[in-house]
Motif scaffolding. Structure first.
Motif, PDB file in Angstrom:
ATOM      1  N   HIS A 101       0.871  -1.085   0.053  1.00  0.00           N
ATOM      2  CA  HIS A 101      -0.022  -0.023  -0.093  1.00  0.00           C
ATOM      3  C   HIS A 101       0.951   1.469  -0.038  1.00  0.00           C
ATOM      4  O   HIS A 101       0.464   2.019  -0.852  1.00  0.00           O
ATOM      5  CB  HIS A 101      -0.879   0.038   1.066  1.00  0.00           C
ATOM      6  N   THR A 141      -2.289   4.411  -8.293  1.00  0.00           N
ATOM      7  CA  THR A 141      -3.369   5.003  -7.662  1.00  0.00           C
ATOM      8  C   THR A 141      -4.378   4.195  -7.244  1.00  0.00           C
ATOM      9  O   THR A 141      -5.016   4.155  -6.324  1.00  0.00           O
ATOM     10  CB  THR A 141      -3.751   6.370  -8.347  1.00  0.00           C
ATOM     11  N   GLY A 195      -5.643  -0.067   0.243  1.00  0.00           N
ATOM     12  CA  GLY A 195      -6.268   0.757   1.446  1.00  0.00           C
ATOM     13  C   GLY A 195      -7.653   0.418   2.089  1.00  0.00           C
ATOM     14  O   GLY A 195      -7.660   0.290   3.362  1.00  0.00           O
ATOM     15  N   THR A 211      -3.427   1.695  -4.660  1.00  0.00           N
ATOM     16  CA  THR A 211      -3.256   2.280  -3.403  1.00  0.00           C
ATOM     17  C   THR A 211      -4.874   2.269  -2.781  1.00  0.00           C
ATOM     18  O   THR A 211      -4.905   1.958  -1.510  1.00  0.00           O
ATOM     19  CB  THR A 211      -2.884   3.812  -3.759  1.00  0.00           C
ATOM     20  N   CYS A 249       3.014   2.007  -3.228  1.00  0.00           N
ATOM     21  CA  CYS A 249       1.889   2.066  -4.444  1.00  0.00           C
ATOM     22  C   CYS A 249       1.479   3.785  -3.931  1.00  0.00           C
ATOM     23  O   CYS A 249       1.328   4.703  -5.169  1.00  0.00           O
ATOM     24  CB  CYS A 249       0.800   1.631  -4.473  1.00  0.00           C
ATOM     25  N   ALA A 250       1.102   4.544  -3.108  1.00  0.00           N
ATOM     26  CA  ALA A 250       0.720   5.599  -2.621  1.00  0.00           C
ATOM     27  C   ALA A 250       1.753   6.687  -2.659  1.00  0.00           C
ATOM     28  O   ALA A 250       1.646   7.537  -3.391  1.00  0.00           O
ATOM     29  CB  ALA A 250       0.353   5.628  -1.319  1.00  0.00           C
ATOM     30  N   SER A 266       2.318   7.012  -6.757  1.00  0.00           N
ATOM     31  CA  SER A 266       1.165   7.607  -7.294  1.00  0.00           C
ATOM     32  C   SER A 266       1.411   9.243  -7.332  1.00  0.00           C
ATOM     33  O   SER A 266       0.989   9.878  -8.233  1.00  0.00           O
ATOM     34  CB  SER A 266      -0.140   7.275  -6.586  1.00  0.00           C
ATOM     35  N   GLU A 285      -7.154  11.160  -2.632  1.00  0.00           N
ATOM     36  CA  GLU A 285      -6.573  10.102  -3.516  1.00  0.00           C
ATOM     37  C   GLU A 285      -7.143   9.575  -4.743  1.00  0.00           C
ATOM     38  O   GLU A 285      -6.831   9.394  -5.748  1.00  0.00           O
ATOM     39  CB  GLU A 285      -5.757   9.002  -2.503  1.00  0.00           C
TER      40      GLU A 285
END
Length: 230
Positions: free
Chosen positions: A56, A100, A107, A103, A59-60, A63, A128
């Motif tokens: 997570h 994104t 999440g 994420t 990836c965040a 993004s 996001e």
């Protein structure tokens, strides 16, 4: 730097980097997965579910980073009208959109056992989600016109307008009361995350970054082929 501004010269450099990026990405993934699953401890509150952090969080971060690259390229495109900047933005947009989306999905999976719900209109989650829609908008606009130059110009304008969303994502947990936890890693102050978790997180971040570079180089070559065939 001026030599690399030529798309064909950039392609030659990309072809040389491609096999090394692939090898390093695989090695980092294997190393990161080993430390994430077998060497890092479970969280004292979240238990084993905390391990989704190793997917997570990278990836965040990516993004946001990829969008930052697109914003810089969009500025160069508008000011200097440079073809390379447009190609980089078009190549980055699908990659950033995928990170994104990953994420948001990871999440939600993490949020279910932690918060008791898959989704809340939390400031971090909502901003996001907006970033994901901006990515999709950039992809649609850049491909909506027969005149590629016009499509790239309008997509670049959208990317520059959307840059205001990045600080909202970054500092939303500090500006508003949100369910999302504050940042555990701080550059200017001591991080609250233990080194046993920080090390595999950094390895996984490097793996995802190398993987994104790999996909970018392949997408870049595809965009060049499209230009040559016109």
């Amino acid at each position: 730097m001026f030599n690399l501004s030529n798309p064909l010269r950039f392609q030659k450099l990309a072809d040389k980097i491609l096999p090394y990026a692939l090898l390093l990405a695989i090695l980092n993934f294997l190393l990161g997965l080993y430390f994430a699953f077998f060497q890092s401890p479970p969280d004292y509150l979240q238990g084993e579910t905390v391990r989704i952090m190793y997917v997570h969080v990278p990836c965040a971060w990516l993004s946001l980073m990829i969008y930052g690259i697109m914003a810089v390229c969009s500025f160069i495109s508008i000011v200097f009208k440079h073809t390379l900047a447009d190609i980089i933005s078009r190549s980055c947009a699908p990659i950033g959109a995928c990170f994104t989306l990953a994420t948001l999905i990871t999440g939600s999976i993490w949020g279910k056992p932690t918060w008791g719900t898959w989704w809340v209109w939390d400031a971090r989650l909502t901003s996001e989600l907006i970033l994901f829609f901006i990515y999709i908008g950039h992809i649609l606009i850049s491909n909506a016109y027969e005149d590629k130059i016009k499509g790239d110009r309008n997509a670049a304008i959208l990317a520059l307008l959307g840059i205001v969303n990045l600080p909202v994502i970054k500092w939303s947990v500090d500006w508003w009361n949100t369910l999302h936890q504050p940042a555990s890693i701080n550059i200017l102050s001591k991080s609250s995350i233990h080194s046993s978790m920080l090390f595999p997180l950094m390895i996984m971040t490097a793996a995802f970054a190398l993987f994104s570079m790999l996909i970018f180089l392949m997408k870049y070559n595809t965009e060049l082929i499209k230009i040559k065939n016109k």
